[in-house]
Design a protein around this motif. Sequence first.
Motif, PDB file in Angstrom:
ATOM      1  N   PHE A  77      90.850  82.098  90.825  1.00  0.00           N
ATOM      2  CA  PHE A  77      92.232  82.372  90.674  1.00  0.00           C
ATOM      3  C   PHE A  77      92.447  83.694  89.722  1.00  0.00           C
ATOM      4  CE2 PHE A  77      90.698  79.972  87.117  1.00  0.00           C
ATOM      5  CZ  PHE A  77      91.093  80.468  85.859  1.00  0.00           C
ATOM      6  N   HIS A  78      93.614  83.972  89.794  1.00  0.00           N
ATOM      7  CA  HIS A  78      93.892  85.402  89.184  1.00  0.00           C
ATOM      8  C   HIS A  78      94.904  85.164  88.282  1.00  0.00           C
ATOM      9  CE1 HIS A  78      91.476  87.894  92.073  1.00  0.00           C
ATOM     10  NE2 HIS A  78      92.031  87.171  92.964  1.00  0.00           N
ATOM     11  N   VAL A  79      94.802  85.783  87.013  1.00  0.00           N
ATOM     12  CA  VAL A  79      96.085  85.737  86.025  1.00  0.00           C
ATOM     13  C   VAL A  79      96.917  87.286  86.272  1.00  0.00           C
ATOM     14  CG1 VAL A  79      96.676  85.448  83.638  1.00  0.00           C
ATOM     15  CG2 VAL A  79      94.761  84.081  84.290  1.00  0.00           C
ATOM     16  N   ASP A  80      98.157  86.907  86.635  1.00  0.00           N
ATOM     17  CA  ASP A  80      99.119  87.938  87.005  1.00  0.00           C
ATOM     18  C   ASP A  80      99.982  88.217  85.840  1.00  0.00           C
ATOM     19  OD1 ASP A  80      97.747  88.366  89.536  1.00  0.00           O
ATOM     20  OD2 ASP A  80      99.009  86.820  90.133  1.00  0.00           O
ATOM     21  N   VAL A  81      99.878  89.514  85.166  1.00  0.00           N
ATOM     22  CA  VAL A  81     100.693  89.632  83.850  1.00  0.00           C
ATOM     23  C   VAL A  81     101.857  90.654  84.219  1.00  0.00           C
ATOM     24  CG1 VAL A  81     100.984  90.029  81.373  1.00  0.00           C
ATOM     25  CG2 VAL A  81      99.023  88.863  82.352  1.00  0.00           C
ATOM     26  N   LYS A  82     102.864  90.529  83.967  1.00  0.00           N
ATOM     27  CA  LYS A  82     103.841  91.534  84.206  1.00  0.00           C
ATOM     28  C   LYS A  82     104.697  91.570  82.963  1.00  0.00           C
ATOM     29  CE  LYS A  82     105.103  90.848  88.903  1.00  0.00           C
ATOM     30  NZ  LYS A  82     106.183  90.219  89.901  1.00  0.00           N
ATOM     31  N   PHE A  91      96.403  81.727  93.432  1.00  0.00           N
ATOM     32  CA  PHE A  91      95.113  81.529  94.280  1.00  0.00           C
ATOM     33  C   PHE A  91      95.393  81.922  95.731  1.00  0.00           C
ATOM     34  CE2 PHE A  91      95.885  77.864  91.262  1.00  0.00           C
ATOM     35  CZ  PHE A  91      94.796  77.463  90.764  1.00  0.00           C
ATOM     36  N   ASP A  92      94.270  82.789  95.875  1.00  0.00           N
ATOM     37  CA  ASP A  92      94.377  83.195  97.166  1.00  0.00           C
ATOM     38  C   ASP A  92      93.674  82.308  98.218  1.00  0.00           C
ATOM     39  OD1 ASP A  92      94.043  84.916  99.400  1.00  0.00           O
ATOM     40  OD2 ASP A  92      92.580  86.325  98.605  1.00  0.00           O
ATOM     41  N   GLY A  93      94.676  82.079  99.026  1.00  0.00           N
ATOM     42  CA  GLY A  93      94.519  80.889 100.219  1.00  0.00           C
ATOM     43  C   GLY A  93      93.573  81.478 101.038  1.00  0.00           C
ATOM     44  N   LYS A  94      93.250  82.834 101.306  1.00  0.00           N
ATOM     45  CA  LYS A  94      92.488  83.326 102.395  1.00  0.00           C
ATOM     46  C   LYS A  94      91.273  83.590 101.865  1.00  0.00           C
ATOM     47  CE  LYS A  94      95.925  85.195 105.252  1.00  0.00           C
ATOM     48  NZ  LYS A  94      96.780  86.124 106.020  1.00  0.00           N
ATOM     49  N   SER A  95      90.872  83.356 100.565  1.00  0.00           N
ATOM     50  CA  SER A  95      89.504  83.672  99.907  1.00  0.00           C
ATOM     51  C   SER A  95      88.498  82.713 100.293  1.00  0.00           C
ATOM     52  CB  SER A  95      89.776  83.230  98.396  1.00  0.00           C
ATOM     53  OG  SER A  95      88.488  83.173  97.817  1.00  0.00           O
ATOM     54  N   LEU A  96      87.372  83.211 100.418  1.00  0.00           N
ATOM     55  CA  LEU A  96      86.089  82.271 100.777  1.00  0.00           C
ATOM     56  C   LEU A  96      85.762  81.153  99.665  1.00  0.00           C
ATOM     57  CD1 LEU A  96      83.733  85.311 102.261  1.00  0.00           C
ATOM     58  CD2 LEU A  96      85.567  83.663 103.542  1.00  0.00           C
ATOM     59  N   CYS A  99      96.359  76.138  97.485  1.00  0.00           N
ATOM     60  CA  CYS A  99      97.603  76.859  98.004  1.00  0.00           C
ATOM     61  C   CYS A  99      98.330  75.941  98.776  1.00  0.00           C
ATOM     62  CB  CYS A  99      97.169  77.993  98.839  1.00  0.00           C
ATOM     63  SG  CYS A  99      96.677  79.547  97.835  1.00  0.00           S
ATOM     64  N   LEU A 100      97.790  75.112  99.832  1.00  0.00           N
ATOM     65  CA  LEU A 100      98.624  73.841 100.326  1.00  0.00           C
ATOM     66  C   LEU A 100      99.201  73.016  99.389  1.00  0.00           C
ATOM     67  CD1 LEU A 100      99.174  72.746 103.212  1.00  0.00           C
ATOM     68  CD2 LEU A 100      96.907  71.228 102.879  1.00  0.00           C
ATOM     69  N   PHE A 101      98.509  72.630  98.466  1.00  0.00           N
ATOM     70  CA  PHE A 101      98.999  71.874  97.307  1.00  0.00           C
ATOM     71  C   PHE A 101     100.047  72.305  96.695  1.00  0.00           C
ATOM     72  CE2 PHE A 101      99.190  70.887  92.997  1.00  0.00           C
ATOM     73  CZ  PHE A 101      99.833  69.776  92.815  1.00  0.00           C
ATOM     74  N   LEU A 102      99.998  73.730  96.154  1.00  0.00           N
ATOM     75  CA  LEU A 102     101.067  73.996  95.523  1.00  0.00           C
ATOM     76  C   LEU A 102     102.308  74.434  96.377  1.00  0.00           C
ATOM     77  CD1 LEU A 102      99.030  76.751  93.421  1.00  0.00           C
ATOM     78  CD2 LEU A 102     100.393  74.739  92.349  1.00  0.00           C
ATOM     79  N   GLU A 103     102.132  74.823  97.316  1.00  0.00           N
ATOM     80  CA  GLU A 103     103.244  75.010  98.554  1.00  0.00           C
ATOM     81  C   GLU A 103     104.083  73.451  98.656  1.00  0.00           C
ATOM     82  OE1 GLU A 103     103.823  75.893 103.138  1.00  0.00           O
ATOM     83  OE2 GLU A 103     102.183  76.374 102.392  1.00  0.00           O
ATOM     84  N   GLN A 104     103.419  72.592  98.937  1.00  0.00           N
ATOM     85  CA  GLN A 104     103.867  71.096  99.038  1.00  0.00           C
ATOM     86  C   GLN A 104     104.546  70.633  97.770  1.00  0.00           C
ATOM     87  OE1 GLN A 104     100.546  68.960 100.356  1.00  0.00           O
ATOM     88  NE2 GLN A 104     101.050  69.242 102.647  1.00  0.00           N
ATOM     89  N   TRP A 105     103.791  70.918  96.668  1.00  0.00           N
ATOM     90  CA  TRP A 105     104.325  70.576  95.237  1.00  0.00           C
ATOM     91  C   TRP A 105     105.672  71.241  95.099  1.00  0.00           C
ATOM     92  CZ3 TRP A 105     102.309  72.205  89.811  1.00  0.00           C
ATOM     93  CH2 TRP A 105     102.965  71.392  88.922  1.00  0.00           C
TER      94      TRP A 105
END
Length: 200
Positions: free
Chosen positions: A98-103, A117-122, A130-136
């Motif tokens: 995962f990545h922590v994005d700060v703005k 989370f990059d869903g296309k990551s290996l 990603c699927l869970f977060l989308e459904q959530w």
Amino acid sequence: MNNLDYSAIGQRIKMLRKRKGLNQTQLAQQLNKSLRTIQKYETGEIEVSIAVVKQIADVLETTSTYILGYEANTTQIKSLSDIMDFLFKLETVSGIDFHVDVKKPPRSKEWMCSISFDGKSLSDYNADMCLFLEQWEEERENIRSFASTQEAYKKWKEQTLAYYAANAVECIEPEELDPDERIRKRNEFLENEYKNTESK
């Protein structure tokens, strides 16, 4: 559901069946299963599918997660420290990246932080996350917009936890590097960063 303890699942089914006042034949009839199948479920001889666990949970008036031995309420969150500790533990999970994005000002008008989370990551479980977060988010939006009920949300949550309960993960604490190795890796990292910047 390979990582589950079917013997323990069987014991919970048996205990719940008796508490409900049913014998094995009666449970078999309610589930449209043979008596022998119910006996094998209770002894842990055969795997119980998620769909059947859900059926059994409905008949025995419990939850799928309880039958599977996954207790969602075991971790009590009492302070911000508990949440932060969970995030520290997340970074030790093998198979999740995962990545922590700060703005924040002055580079951005907003002050926002997020974990992505990059869903296309290996990585093994990123697509699942990603699927869970989308459904959530869909389920949360249904609640916010009054398109769904709290009961439906609870049911979705139980089914989701039951489905993923078999996906055991391994937590690995990172090793401390000796100073020379750390400096070598730091230099490699900076070189790669410089190359990526140059190629853009």
